[in-house]
Design an enzyme around this catalytic site. Structure first.
Site, mmCIF file in Angstrom:
data_model
loop_
_atom_site.group_PDB
_atom_site.id
_atom_site.type_symbol
_atom_site.label_atom_id
_atom_site.label_comp_id
_atom_site.label_asym_id
_atom_site.label_seq_id
_atom_site.Cartn_x
_atom_site.Cartn_y
_atom_site.Cartn_z
ATOM 1 N NE ARG A 19 -14.188 57.207 44.853
ATOM 2 C CZ ARG A 19 -14.531 56.516 43.771
ATOM 3 N NH1 ARG A 19 -14.662 55.204 43.837
ATOM 4 N NH2 ARG A 19 -14.750 57.130 42.627
ATOM 5 N N GLY A 38 -6.518 59.452 53.952
ATOM 6 C CA GLY A 38 -7.145 60.772 53.761
ATOM 7 C C GLY A 38 -7.382 61.490 55.081
ATOM 8 C CE1 TYR A 101 -19.007 59.591 42.567
ATOM 9 C CE2 TYR A 101 -17.908 58.619 40.678
ATOM 10 C CZ TYR A 101 -17.863 59.397 41.822
ATOM 11 O OH TYR A 101 -16.687 59.976 42.216
ATOM 12 C CE LYS A 293 -9.936 70.489 42.334
ATOM 13 N NZ LYS A 293 -10.088 70.772 43.752
ATOM 14 N NE ARG A 326 -15.258 63.759 39.360
ATOM 15 C CZ ARG A 326 -15.794 64.753 40.013
ATOM 16 N NH1 ARG A 326 -16.400 65.711 39.370
ATOM 17 N NH2 ARG A 326 -15.765 64.801 41.338
ATOM 18 C CG LEU A 391 -8.477 69.748 51.698
ATOM 19 C CD1 LEU A 391 -8.727 68.283 52.014
ATOM 20 C CD2 LEU A 391 -8.587 70.582 52.972
ATOM 21 C CE LYS A 394 -7.911 75.567 55.005
ATOM 22 N NZ LYS A 394 -8.999 75.254 55.926
ATOM 23 C CG ASP A 513 -51.261 84.918 71.432
ATOM 24 O OD1 ASP A 513 -51.217 86.022 70.883
ATOM 25 O OD2 ASP A 513 -51.431 83.838 70.813
HETATM 26 C C1 GDG Z 1 -13.220 68.142 47.402
HETATM 27 C C2 GDG Z 1 -13.603 69.591 47.099
HETATM 28 C C3 GDG Z 1 -12.586 70.262 49.270
HETATM 29 C C4 GDG Z 1 -3.994 65.347 44.998
HETATM 30 N N1 GDG Z 1 -3.116 64.869 44.148
HETATM 31 C C5 GDG Z 1 -2.289 64.043 44.827
HETATM 32 C C6 GDG Z 1 -2.687 64.022 46.143
HETATM 33 N N2 GDG Z 1 -3.761 64.841 46.228
HETATM 34 C C7 GDG Z 1 -4.503 65.118 47.450
HETATM 35 C C8 GDG Z 1 -4.121 66.467 47.988
HETATM 36 C C9 GDG Z 1 -5.362 66.844 48.772
HETATM 37 C C10 GDG Z 1 -6.482 66.172 47.985
HETATM 38 O O1 GDG Z 1 -5.890 65.178 47.169
HETATM 39 C C11 GDG Z 1 -7.221 67.147 47.078
HETATM 40 O O2 GDG Z 1 -8.085 67.881 47.846
HETATM 41 P P1 GDG Z 1 -8.736 69.260 47.377
HETATM 42 O O3 GDG Z 1 -9.427 69.838 48.527
HETATM 43 O O4 GDG Z 1 -7.670 70.141 46.882
HETATM 44 O O5 GDG Z 1 -9.715 68.922 46.165
HETATM 45 P P2 GDG Z 1 -10.923 67.846 45.810
HETATM 46 O O6 GDG Z 1 -10.382 66.505 45.542
HETATM 47 O O7 GDG Z 1 -11.643 68.459 44.659
HETATM 48 O O8 GDG Z 1 -11.864 67.787 47.087
HETATM 49 C C12 GDG Z 1 -12.629 70.533 47.767
HETATM 50 C C13 GDG Z 1 -12.379 68.795 49.557
HETATM 51 O O9 GDG Z 1 -13.323 67.988 48.849
HETATM 52 C C14 GDG Z 1 -12.507 68.498 51.039
HETATM 53 O O10 GDG Z 1 -13.742 68.891 51.541
HETATM 54 O O11 GDG Z 1 -11.500 70.983 49.804
HETATM 55 O O12 GDG Z 1 -12.995 71.870 47.531
HETATM 56 O O13 GDG Z 1 -13.625 69.815 45.691
HETATM 57 O O14 GDG Z 1 -5.312 66.299 50.044
HETATM 58 O O15 GDG Z 1 -2.956 66.328 48.730
HETATM 59 N N3 GDG Z 1 -2.069 63.300 47.092
HETATM 60 C C15 GDG Z 1 -0.992 62.565 46.704
HETATM 61 N N4 GDG Z 1 -0.593 62.515 45.432
HETATM 62 C C16 GDG Z 1 -1.177 63.226 44.465
HETATM 63 O O16 GDG Z 1 -0.795 63.173 43.316
HETATM 64 N N5 GDG Z 1 -0.345 61.838 47.626
#
Ligand code: GDG
Length: 745
Positions: A19, A38, A101, A293, A326, A391, A394, A513
């Protein structure tokens, strides 16, 4: 650090991700870009603009290639740029995008990599579209790429792209990062042979390949070995003319942004509202709607908590936010309805007029709302059944400037490897979740602070900026390694210089060799015989110089060939040595017996299963030969499996070395090699001319060990620590003949 940076900062950074990080809104023939905030976006921004010693040209915008939902007509003639980014939209026809996709990426790769093989759909049309779409991204990159640009490809939607770029633009540096778990080989091998090979070869077009954890790195290295036969040495895969570094780079977040947001007035307001309207203890979770999840598992764990701790009823609110994602895919719709029903059931069973145990929201939150929830919660309950990193956990830790709150985290999240102070749970174990909740509720504040402190320090020190920096530092270091191993073929002048040095010296030592250097490589190893001419030449050399034949062969073979020549012989890769004036062979003093009986049966089984392969027992090593195997493709696969098994199961205390040789897998003690043996000879004399020639990986030890003034020559074009290369074995004779001829001047 400074000396690791690229000298000339002329290149631009090109990010290629599925994207674009913008919403493109077109109104009255004008487009506007709304940039997402992001982690990756801020990380690359800081990499190019903010930090000293950036490897990129900071006057240039970051080029971002990504899919656009807008039509080409809508965007025609528009300059898609803001202050920092230049967007390059890729247009994918909707039928292709659906199979690419939604199909290949989300219906096949996503479930397979998250250990849901039963949800994986295999469809030829998916892969066809995946290839077409990757090619569309490639076409866009081809349009914009310039010679010094560095390309960073993101994620599983673009696994074929690195190699496409490598083939057409071999000089550009390419990085690849995989954001989801790379699965164990048992799952990866479920992909059809052609698909999995394209994926491995595609990814290995990059210079540096990054994963979140060491487990994913290990699984990828195994897949590379099993699928395409590429062996690795620690984190490096040698692709003959270049090296690929495969390593873990645990992605992180913008720590300061989350930490400082604690004090923002709007966040404070949100926090107070949450605190006022909810019960005494607040549990929070947020994730995209996805089976990986563990949303249902979380609900079951919470239900168990309510079941066994009735004292906590009416004192706890569990706020569960699920972000729509999705939901056009059947499985996601089904999961959504399962979640709705489970929440309804739990609330109906335990709720009262004054209390709703689960407050469930199916929507996304604004940043302030998210921060309000993070900072108001007593517990963050993060329970993925599989997650590349995660994330959210964290962010929760970073946002707790007050150092309060408890993180409950699934052991299946990549982040669990870094956040050991969280309460780590198994999401499939309801009781484990219930126990962790009660433990979190009862945890004294000092302990909460102690745990938060430890986790915060780690995330602060390795934030998303450190992550990008680490990745690019590895790219630069790899470039330096390439520089060191660069193939420098001997020119006529180079050869002449060696001839002059040879003539000007008086005490010379020469290492040769055998297979692939003095003798050609032939299908039957027993027929690899040195030619009469070469033998005569060696005789001439040995009359004036100290000559050493240094080989992996056994002593009987080498003795038979060279017995009438006044040469020293090193056999079995340095284990056995016979000096020219002696009839005796001496065993390297570091050699120990009694390791073979545990290894031999493994090699025997592999030989039985692979017609034509055989085991050779040398005095100090065991070798599994497959040059003579009937089906070479099959034998190569078997050899890779054997190496993997030996590396994984042989106890480290045996100190064994597994050598992936030329159609042979050899096991020997680590204490000696061609390098240690060659050095022991050089150290005994006061030589003013040292020459070593070899073609094999085992000769690398010798090249590395000899003094930097030595003339080290690799036969062939594989990357090598040797100073120079010559093209093939036939040239060895002519080179030596020329070297000893007298210079004209
Ligand atoms: C993939 C991998 C890997 C979510 N809901 C809201 C919101 N978020 C933000 C969170 C976080 C991000 O989205 C989600 O990141 P994750 O890492 O938890 O999960 P995936 O989307 O599955 O990401 C994963 C990542 O890529 C990076 O490499 O960690 O394992 O699956 O930043 O804060 N943000 C806001 N509102 C929401 O409702 N503002």
């Amino acid at each position: 650090m400074e000396d690791l940076k690229i000298k000339e900062k002329t290149g631009r950074l090109i990010i290629v991700a599925y994207r674009l990080p913008f919403k493109i809104i077109s109104e009255n023939d004008q487009v506007q870009l709304f940039q997402n905030s992001g982690g990756l976006v801020s990380a690359v921004l800081s990499l190019v603009h903010e930090q000293d010693g950036s490897p990129f040209n900071s006057d240039e915008k970051i080029q971002w290639v990504g899919f656009s939902e807008n039509s080409p007509e809508e965007l025609e003639g528009q300059n898609l740029a803001n202050d920092s980014f230049q967007a390059h939209p890729v247009f994918i026809p909707s039928d292709v995008n659906e199979n690419y996709y939604e199909g290949f990426c989300n219906n096949l790769i996503w479930p397979l990599c998250h250990y849901f093989p039963s949800l994986a759909k295999f469809d030829d049309a998916y892969f066809e579209s995946y290839q077409i779409a990757n090619k569309l991204f490639f076409d866009k990159v081809s349009e914009i790429i310039q010679p010094d640009d560095v390309v960073w490809v993101q994620d599983y939607q673009l696994m074929l792209l690195p190699d496409m770029i490598r083939q057409k633009f071999p000089q550009n540096k390419i990085g690849f990062f995989f954001h989801i778990p790379f699965p164990s080989f048992e799952l990866f091998r479920m992909l059809p042979v052609k698909w999995r090979k394209s994926i491995i070869d595609g990814i290995l077009g990059a210079d540096v390949v990054g994963f979140h954890t060491n487990d994913y790195v290990e699984y990828f290295l195994k897949a590379a070995r099993m699928v395409s036969g590429y062996g690795n040495k620690l984190h490096y895969i040698n692709m003959s003319n270049r090296i690929v570094k495969v390593d873990s780079f645990p992605i992180s977040i913008d720590y300061r942004k989350f930490n400082s947001a604690f004090d923002l007035p709007d966040v404070e307001k949100e926090r107070e509202q949450v605190r006022e309207s909810l019960k005494e203890k607040i549990i929070f979770s947020v994730d995209r709607l996805d089976y990986s999840k563990g949303i249902l598992h979380r609900l079951h764990g919470f239900q168990r908590f309510l079941e066994i701790y009735p004292d906590w009823h009416e004192k706890v609110s569990f706020v569960m936010v699920v972000v729509p994602s999705r939901d056009s895919i059947d499985q996601y719709q089904q999961m959504k309805s399962d979640i709705d029903q489970t929440v309804g059931r739990i609330n109906a069973q335990y709720g009262t007029i004054n209390w709703q145990p689960i407050i469930y929201q199916y929507r996304s939150l604004s940043f302030d709302e998210l921060m309000g929830m993070y900072t108001a919660s007593d517990v963050a309950l993060i329970t993925p059944v599989r997650d590349g990193m995660n994330l959210v956990c964290k962010e929760y830790v970073a946002s707790r400037k007050d150092k309060k709150g408890v993180l409950i985290l699934s052991e299946m999240a990549g982040a669990a490897a870094e956040l050991g102070e969280a309460l780590i749970i198994n999401p499939l174990d309801n009781q484990d979740i219930a126990d962790a909740i009660i433990r979190a509720f009862e945890m004294p504040e000092e302990e909460q602070t102690k745990r938060m402190n430890a986790m915060q320090t780690r995330i602060r020190e390795y934030d998303v900026f450190a992550w990008t920096n680490d990745f690019f530092t590895q790219m630069i270091m790899l470039e330096q390694e390439h520089e060191r191993l660069r193939q420098v073929f001997l020119t006529n002048k180079g050869i002449d210089d060696i001839r002059k040095a040879y003539a000007a010296s008086s005490n010379r030592i020469l290492f040769f060799d055998y297979d692939g250097t003095l003798a050609p490589i032939v299908p039957d190893p027993s027929k690899a015989i040195v030619s009469v001419d070469t033998k005569k030449l060696i005789m001439d050399l040995a009359k004036r110089d100290t000559v050493i034949i240094i080989s992996g062969r056994d002593r009987y073979f080498l003795h038979e060939l060279f017995k009438e020549l006044p040469v020293h012989i090193i056999a079995e890769h340095g284990a056995l040595i016979k000096t020219k004036d002696s009839e005796e062979w001496t065993l390297n003093e570091s050699y120990e017996e009694n390791w073979k009986e545990s290894i031999r049966p493994i090699l025997d089984i592999y030989a039985k299963r692979c017609p034509g392969a055989f085991v050779e027992e040398k005095e100090t090593s065991l070798a599994w030969h497959y040059r003579t195997a009937e089906d070479q493709e099959y034998a190569i696969r078997r050899a890779q499996e054997l190496i993997w098994q030996l590396q994984s199961f042989v106890q480290p205390e045996l100190n064994l070395q597994i050598i992936d040789g030329n159609k042979v897998v050899e096991v020997k003690k680590t204490a000696f090699n061609k390098g240690t043996a060659a050095r022991s000879f050089v150290e005994k004399g006061d030589y003013d001319f040292v020459l070593a020639m070899g073609d094999d990986t085992t000769d690398e030890d010798m090249f590395e060990a000899l003094p930097s003034t030595a003339y080290t020559i690799k036969i062939g074009d594989d990357l090598s620590a040797a100073r120079n290369h010559i093209r093939n074995q036939q040239e060895v004779f002519h080179f030596l003949k020329f070297m000893i001829s007298s210079p004209e001047e």
